[in-house]
Motif scaffolding. Structure first.
Motif, PDB file in Angstrom:
ATOM      1  N   TYR A  18     -53.160   5.582 -40.438  1.00 53.18           N
ATOM      2  CA  TYR A  18     -53.455   4.641 -39.368  1.00 53.18           C
ATOM      3  C   TYR A  18     -53.712   5.379 -38.069  1.00 53.18           C
ATOM      4  N   VAL A  19     -54.037   4.614 -37.033  1.00 49.87           N
ATOM      5  CA  VAL A  19     -54.290   5.140 -35.693  1.00 49.87           C
ATOM      6  C   VAL A  19     -53.144   4.666 -34.806  1.00 49.87           C
ATOM      7  N   VAL A  20     -52.663   5.543 -33.966  1.00 52.70           N
ATOM      8  CA  VAL A  20     -51.605   5.171 -33.027  1.00 52.70           C
ATOM      9  C   VAL A  20     -52.036   5.580 -31.617  1.00 52.70           C
ATOM     10  N   ILE A  21     -51.787   4.674 -30.680  1.00 52.92           N
ATOM     11  CA  ILE A  21     -52.062   4.935 -29.268  1.00 52.92           C
ATOM     12  C   ILE A  21     -50.720   5.157 -28.585  1.00 52.92           C
ATOM     13  N   LEU A  22     -50.567   6.298 -27.943  1.00 54.57           N
ATOM     14  CA  LEU A  22     -49.340   6.598 -27.202  1.00 54.57           C
ATOM     15  C   LEU A  22     -49.628   6.428 -25.718  1.00 54.57           C
ATOM     16  N   GLU A  23     -48.772   5.666 -25.052  1.00 59.50           N
ATOM     17  CA  GLU A  23     -49.014   5.372 -23.635  1.00 59.50           C
ATOM     18  C   GLU A  23     -47.904   5.860 -22.719  1.00 59.50           C
ATOM     19  N   SER A  24     -46.829   6.409 -23.288  1.00 58.29           N
ATOM     20  CA  SER A  24     -45.711   6.865 -22.448  1.00 58.29           C
ATOM     21  C   SER A  24     -44.973   7.999 -23.152  1.00 58.29           C
ATOM     22  N   HIS A  40     -42.124  10.023 -37.656  1.00 57.71           N
ATOM     23  CA  HIS A  40     -42.893  10.881 -38.554  1.00 57.71           C
ATOM     24  C   HIS A  40     -42.559  12.360 -38.435  1.00 57.71           C
ATOM     25  N   ASN A  41     -41.562  12.683 -37.663  1.00 61.72           N
ATOM     26  CA  ASN A  41     -41.178  14.073 -37.464  1.00 61.72           C
ATOM     27  C   ASN A  41     -42.360  14.912 -36.960  1.00 61.72           C
ATOM     28  N   ILE A  42     -43.140  14.316 -36.073  1.00 55.03           N
ATOM     29  CA  ILE A  42     -44.269  15.024 -35.459  1.00 55.03           C
ATOM     30  C   ILE A  42     -43.881  15.373 -34.030  1.00 55.03           C
ATOM     31  N   ASP A  43     -43.773  16.658 -33.769  1.00 52.47           N
ATOM     32  CA  ASP A  43     -43.531  17.160 -32.421  1.00 52.47           C
ATOM     33  C   ASP A  43     -44.870  17.705 -31.937  1.00 52.47           C
ATOM     34  N   LEU A  44     -45.463  17.057 -30.959  1.00 49.68           N
ATOM     35  CA  LEU A  44     -46.806  17.430 -30.501  1.00 49.68           C
ATOM     36  C   LEU A  44     -46.877  18.836 -29.917  1.00 49.68           C
ATOM     37  N   THR A  45     -45.732  19.437 -29.625  1.00 50.53           N
ATOM     38  CA  THR A  45     -45.740  20.788 -29.070  1.00 50.53           C
ATOM     39  C   THR A  45     -45.500  21.854 -30.132  1.00 50.53           C
ATOM     40  N   SER A  72     -56.087  13.303 -31.954  1.00 51.70           N
ATOM     41  CA  SER A  72     -55.719  14.373 -32.878  1.00 51.70           C
ATOM     42  C   SER A  72     -55.411  13.795 -34.245  1.00 51.70           C
ATOM     43  N   LEU A  73     -55.861  14.488 -35.279  1.00 55.24           N
ATOM     44  CA  LEU A  73     -55.569  14.078 -36.644  1.00 55.24           C
ATOM     45  C   LEU A  73     -54.463  14.959 -37.203  1.00 55.24           C
ATOM     46  N   PHE A  74     -53.374  14.325 -37.612  1.00 56.34           N
ATOM     47  CA  PHE A  74     -52.277  15.012 -38.271  1.00 56.34           C
ATOM     48  C   PHE A  74     -52.239  14.556 -39.719  1.00 56.34           C
ATOM     49  N   LEU A  75     -52.448  15.484 -40.653  1.00 56.61           N
ATOM     50  CA  LEU A  75     -52.339  15.170 -42.069  1.00 56.61           C
ATOM     51  C   LEU A  75     -50.892  15.377 -42.488  1.00 56.61           C
ATOM     52  N   LEU A  76     -50.282  14.315 -42.995  1.00 59.00           N
ATOM     53  CA  LEU A  76     -48.890  14.387 -43.414  1.00 59.00           C
ATOM     54  C   LEU A  76     -48.772  14.583 -44.922  1.00 59.00           C
ATOM     55  N   SER A  77     -49.855  14.380 -45.622  1.00 56.11           N
ATOM     56  CA  SER A  77     -49.955  14.691 -47.053  1.00 56.11           C
ATOM     57  C   SER A  77     -51.441  14.825 -47.367  1.00 56.11           C
ATOM     58  N   SER A  78     -51.769  15.013 -48.626  1.00 61.14           N
ATOM     59  CA  SER A  78     -53.171  15.225 -48.975  1.00 61.14           C
ATOM     60  C   SER A  78     -54.030  13.988 -48.748  1.00 61.14           C
ATOM     61  N   ASP A  79     -53.430  12.799 -48.756  1.00 63.03           N
ATOM     62  CA  ASP A  79     -54.185  11.557 -48.573  1.00 63.03           C
ATOM     63  C   ASP A  79     -53.536  10.619 -47.559  1.00 63.03           C
ATOM     64  N   TYR A  80     -52.880  11.181 -46.553  1.00 61.34           N
ATOM     65  CA  TYR A  80     -52.233  10.329 -45.556  1.00 61.34           C
ATOM     66  C   TYR A  80     -52.248  11.047 -44.214  1.00 61.34           C
ATOM     67  N   GLY A  81     -52.852  10.411 -43.234  1.00 60.71           N
ATOM     68  CA  GLY A  81     -52.939  11.011 -41.916  1.00 60.71           C
ATOM     69  C   GLY A  81     -52.726  10.005 -40.805  1.00 60.71           C
ATOM     70  N   LEU A  86     -49.391  21.328 -37.353  1.00 63.37           N
ATOM     71  CA  LEU A  86     -50.573  21.508 -36.520  1.00 63.37           C
ATOM     72  C   LEU A  86     -51.582  20.413 -36.819  1.00 63.37           C
ATOM     73  N   PRO A  87     -52.305  19.956 -35.808  1.00 68.18           N
ATOM     74  CA  PRO A  87     -53.343  18.958 -36.065  1.00 68.18           C
ATOM     75  C   PRO A  87     -54.533  19.604 -36.763  1.00 68.18           C
ATOM     76  N   GLU A  88     -55.251  18.793 -37.515  1.00 71.19           N
ATOM     77  CA  GLU A  88     -56.483  19.264 -38.145  1.00 71.19           C
ATOM     78  C   GLU A  88     -57.556  19.483 -37.091  1.00 71.19           C
ATOM     79  N   PHE A  89     -57.549  18.622 -36.079  1.00 75.26           N
ATOM     80  CA  PHE A  89     -58.483  18.772 -34.966  1.00 75.26           C
ATOM     81  C   PHE A  89     -57.947  18.023 -33.758  1.00 75.26           C
ATOM     82  N   VAL A  90     -58.495  18.375 -32.610  1.00 71.63           N
ATOM     83  CA  VAL A  90     -58.236  17.657 -31.362  1.00 71.63           C
ATOM     84  C   VAL A  90     -59.594  17.348 -30.755  1.00 71.63           C
ATOM     85  N   ASP A  91     -59.885  16.059 -30.576  1.00 71.18           N
ATOM     86  CA  ASP A  91     -61.115  15.614 -29.920  1.00 71.18           C
ATOM     87  C   ASP A  91     -60.785  15.168 -28.503  1.00 71.18           C
ATOM     88  N   PHE A  92     -61.798  15.177 -27.666  1.00 69.31           N
ATOM     89  CA  PHE A  92     -61.644  14.679 -26.300  1.00 69.31           C
ATOM     90  C   PHE A  92     -62.496  13.436 -26.145  1.00 69.31           C
TER      91      PHE A  92
END
Length: 118
Positions: free
Chosen positions: A48-54, A65-70, A92-101, A74-80
């Motif tokens: 899914y897509v998540v929007i972080l605002e704070s 999801h145990n994702i620490d952005l720092t 940013s796309l974070f793949l958490l398994s082979s078919d889930y991001g 690592l993300p697969e990519f970072v777009d602007f």
């Protein structure tokens, strides 16, 4: 934190810039076409897509999801995303398994510098 699970959720971000909405819609369209609209994006394949605002949203993402952005994973990519008007964003796309991001969209000024180096 705004979770967008399917194309039908796009109205949740109507308050954001058009370019952000378009980016999220394109990602959701791909997920819906490839994995189906009747999937449970939290437990089934796809993601899914998540929007972080704070900063609180960033901490909540870490808890869910145990994702620490720092750090890792690592993300697969970072777009602007550069809206014509309004603040810039990163996606940013974070793949958490082979078919889930998870595609994480957040304001540029909230994006950790470590993430932008990727």
């Amino acid at each position: 934190m705004i979770k967008l699970l399917n194309e039908s959720d796009i109205s949740k971000i109507a308050h954001l810039e058009e370019e952000v909405q378009t980016y999220a819609l394109e990602a959701l369209t791909i997920l819906d076409e490839e994995y189906g609209t009747d999937r449970d994006p939290i437990t089934d394949l796809g993601g899914y897509v998540v929007i972080l605002e704070s900063q609180e949203d960033i901490m909540q993402l870490e808890e869910l999801h145990n994702i620490d952005l720092t750090k890792s994973p690592l993300p697969e990519f970072v777009d602007f995303i550069y809206p014509e008007k309004g603040p810039r964003y990163t996606a940013s796309l974070f793949l958490l398994s082979s078919d889930y991001g998870i595609i994480i969209i957040l304001p540029y000024d909230m994006t950790p510098k470590e993430l932008m180096k990727k």
